[in-house]
Design an enzyme around this catalytic site. Structure first.
Site, short mmCIF file in Angstrom:
data_model
loop_
_atom_site.label_atom_id
_atom_site.label_comp_id
_atom_site.label_asym_id
_atom_site.label_seq_id
_atom_site.Cartn_x
_atom_site.Cartn_y
_atom_site.Cartn_z
N SER A 45 0.80 -1.23 0.00
CA SER A 45 0.00 0.00 0.00
C SER A 45 0.83 1.28 0.00
O SER A 45 0.29 2.34 -0.32
CB SER A 45 -0.93 0.03 1.22
OG SER A 45 -2.18 -0.48 0.89
N LYS A 101 0.74 3.33 -3.06
CA LYS A 101 -0.42 4.16 -3.40
C LYS A 101 -0.06 5.65 -3.41
O LYS A 101 -0.68 6.45 -4.10
CB LYS A 101 -1.57 3.89 -2.41
CG LYS A 101 -2.16 2.49 -2.57
CD LYS A 101 -3.09 2.10 -1.42
CE LYS A 101 -3.65 0.70 -1.61
NZ LYS A 101 -4.36 0.19 -0.44
N TYR A 147 -1.81 -1.90 -10.89
CA TYR A 147 -1.93 -1.82 -9.43
C TYR A 147 -1.12 -2.94 -8.75
O TYR A 147 -0.34 -2.68 -7.83
CB TYR A 147 -3.41 -1.87 -9.04
CG TYR A 147 -3.64 -1.99 -7.55
CD1 TYR A 147 -3.55 -0.88 -6.72
CD2 TYR A 147 -3.93 -3.22 -6.98
CE1 TYR A 147 -3.74 -1.00 -5.35
CE2 TYR A 147 -4.13 -3.35 -5.61
CZ TYR A 147 -4.04 -2.24 -4.80
OH TYR A 147 -4.22 -2.35 -3.45
N TYR A 158 -4.29 3.02 7.63
CA TYR A 158 -5.56 2.30 7.57
C TYR A 158 -6.55 2.90 8.58
O TYR A 158 -6.50 4.09 8.86
CB TYR A 158 -5.36 0.79 7.82
CG TYR A 158 -4.32 0.16 6.93
CD1 TYR A 158 -4.46 0.16 5.55
CD2 TYR A 158 -3.20 -0.46 7.46
CE1 TYR A 158 -3.52 -0.45 4.72
CE2 TYR A 158 -2.25 -1.06 6.64
CZ TYR A 158 -2.42 -1.05 5.27
OH TYR A 158 -1.49 -1.63 4.47
N VAL A 200 0.99 -3.85 3.74
CA VAL A 200 0.82 -5.15 4.39
C VAL A 200 2.06 -6.05 4.35
O VAL A 200 2.07 -7.09 5.01
CB VAL A 200 -0.39 -5.96 3.84
CG1 VAL A 200 -1.70 -5.35 4.27
CG2 VAL A 200 -0.30 -6.15 2.34
N1 GLU Z 1 -1.47 -5.18 -2.65
C1 GLU Z 1 -2.22 -5.17 -1.44
C2 GLU Z 1 -3.69 -5.39 -1.73
O1 GLU Z 1 -4.18 -4.88 -2.68
C3 GLU Z 1 -1.99 -3.86 -0.76
C4 GLU Z 1 -2.72 -3.79 0.54
C5 GLU Z 1 -1.98 -3.03 1.59
O2 GLU Z 1 -0.76 -3.00 1.66
O3 GLU Z 1 -2.70 -2.47 2.40
O4 GLU Z 1 -4.39 -6.07 -1.04
#
Ligand code: GLU
Length: 315
Positions: A71, A74, A199, A251, A269
């Site tokens: 994440s 992002k 993504y 989060y 994550v």
């Molecule tokens: N690639 C992970 C997903 O899409 C990223 C989630 C994350 O790191 O929060 O579930």
């Protein structure tokens, strides 16, 4: 923390002492397993790097170990989309508000009448933002993100971990559900599988904590590389990123983290956290055992302790 009054030895000692204190807490966390490749990480790892705005980096723990951004990426799909299309286009497909829900939640997408994901730090929002990145094909779009990261980190070797990418791609049923829902409601334009592929690829970019702290230092320094003085990211977009890091970077634990650490941060994550203390320093953390909200357990505690030790809270 001001560099003046804090010697290199003192910095190293503080990092080592905090590491020793918080490392045992990792046993209360669990490494992510919903992406099967991530389950192979060593839950005992705890690495932290700090890059000051004179370019000096200090590290403790396994700072050469590579892990995927997940994440954290992002932030960089957001930056490229902002650079490519400008804020008006970006915020026509994604909102600016925290959700209070888990990062992969589907519930609000249907409930909100616009069907717009609430922010670019949740999966739906990041997928919508990725759909705006222009380029001939997925490889060209990914290359824009990689090029930016390489420049920010000063590391030409940053690349995608193909095993993690494949592992995520094969098991991403929930992300597919989010993306196809957004296609149906008109948020996503273009080929859904291509957008998802970009993504998954940017989530699978691999870094070390030293890369992460160097990248964070550019955000902390308003988009300017601390050593070369080059403006790599418009200051306004670095500011947008840091604002999202405060309101939704950790989060649905972002409120507690703002109170306990008070540092703009984005977690992933795989166990990484990128933290940018405005006009002071960048921090990269890696510890893959996660708490129940999906944040690195020992990593978040480390940042809370470091914030108190060096008075880093922005509030
Ligand atoms: N690639 C992970 C997903 O899409 C990223 C989630 C994350 O790191 O929060 O579930």
């Amino acid at each position: 923390m001001e560099n003046k009054g804090c010697s290199a030895e003192q910095i190293k000692t503080t990092l080592a002492q905090i590491r020793e204190r918080v490392a045992p807490s990792a046993k209360n966390g669990r490494v992510a397993s919903y992406i099967p490749e991530l389950a192979k990480s060593d839950p005992r790892d705890l690495a932290v790097s700090v890059t000051l705005l004179d370019g000096t980096t200090y590290s403790v723990g396994e700072s050469n170990k590579r892990f995927t951004l997940q994440s954290i990426s992002k932030l960089f799909s957001l930056l490229i989309a902002l650079i490519d299309q400008g804020p008006a286009a970006v915020f026509s497909v994604v909102g600016k508000e925290p959700t209070g829900d888990p990062f992969n939640s589907i519930v609000k997408l249907e409930m909100i009448s616009s069907h717009k994901p609430l922010n670019p730090m949740i999966n739906a929002g990041a997928i919508a933002v990725s759909s705006l990145i222009s380029g001939e094909d997925v490889a060209a779009r990914l290359d824009k993100i990689l090029t930016l990261l390489k420049r920010m980190a000063g590391n030409e070797t940053i690349a995608v971990n193909r095993r993690v990418y494949q592992s995520e791609r094969e098991t991403a049923h929930r992300n597919r559900a989010l993306a196809y829902f957004m296609k149906d409601s008109g948020i996503l334009k273009g080929d859904v599988e291509e957008i998802l592929d970009l993504y998954f690829l940017h989530c699978s970019i691999e870094v070390t904590t030293e890369d992460l702290s160097a990248i964070a230092a550019v955000l902390a320094n308003n988009g300017v590389h601390p050593i070369t003085g080059q403006q790599l990211v418009p200051a306004e977009y670095a500011r947008i990123c840091k604002s999202f890091m405060v309101t939704c970077g950790m989060y649905n634990d972002s409120g507690a983290f703002a109170i306990n650490a008070g540092i703009p941060a984005k977690s992933g994550v795989a166990g990484g956290i990128l933290a940018a203390v405005p006009n002071k320093l960048g921090i990269g953390v890696y510890s893959p055992a996660l708490n129940e909200k999906g944040n690195s357990l020992a990593g978040a505690l480390f940042l809370e302790e470091l914030s108190k030790a060096w008075n880093l809270s922005i509030f």
